[in-house]
Design a protein around this motif. Sequence first.
Motif, mmCIF file in Angstrom:
data_model
loop_
_atom_site.group_PDB
_atom_site.id
_atom_site.type_symbol
_atom_site.label_atom_id
_atom_site.label_comp_id
_atom_site.label_asym_id
_atom_site.label_seq_id
_atom_site.Cartn_x
_atom_site.Cartn_y
_atom_site.Cartn_z
ATOM 1 N N VAL A 138 -5.663 -2.833 2.341
ATOM 2 C CA VAL A 138 -4.736 -3.087 1.235
ATOM 3 C C VAL A 138 -4.352 -1.769 0.566
ATOM 4 O O VAL A 138 -3.179 -1.514 0.295
ATOM 5 N N ASP A 139 -5.337 -0.914 0.325
ATOM 6 C CA ASP A 139 -5.061 0.380 -0.301
ATOM 7 C C ASP A 139 -4.159 1.242 0.574
ATOM 8 O O ASP A 139 -3.385 2.056 0.065
ATOM 9 N N ALA A 140 -4.240 1.060 1.906
ATOM 10 C CA ALA A 140 -3.400 1.824 2.833
ATOM 11 C C ALA A 140 -1.991 1.250 2.912
ATOM 12 O O ALA A 140 -1.119 1.823 3.556
ATOM 13 N N GLY A 141 -1.742 0.104 2.271
ATOM 14 C CA GLY A 141 -0.417 -0.496 2.224
ATOM 15 C C GLY A 141 -0.008 -1.214 3.497
ATOM 16 O O GLY A 141 1.148 -1.151 3.904
ATOM 17 N N ILE A 142 -0.945 -1.931 4.111
ATOM 18 C CA ILE A 142 -0.616 -2.637 5.349
ATOM 19 C C ILE A 142 0.520 -3.627 5.119
ATOM 20 O O ILE A 142 0.689 -4.150 4.014
#
Length: 123
Positions: free
Chosen positions: A27-31
């Motif tokens: 989520v933090d990587a913006g999937i």
Amino acid sequence: MVAINTNYDRKSEVKAFDDTKGVKGLVDAGITEVHRIFHHPPESDVHYPINNSGSDSEATQFSISVIDLQGLDRLDCPTKRKEIVAKVGEASETWGFFQIVNHGIPVDVLEEIKDGVRGFFEL
């Protein structure tokens, strides 16, 4: 029928997923799409082996214990209660978790619980 890619190394992808701090890391990587390790073929009888031996040839398949509570409330059948309690005990001692069916909890209550859990993990 779904073709299964024999070159797919699920074990390596699960390790890579774990190294990214799991779902939070994704989520933090913006999937923008569901990660491949979460894709499951539509056939309900497909199981992914859990390799607990270190050797691919000795991989074992497991399934979750399903415990049916149908008839638990019948006062005229005390053996049914003992049978269910024994199944819960065995599943708890062996795996630590299990699925309960015919518990009598309304679907709308279960949906509210899922919404609450989802909201908690989205914090």
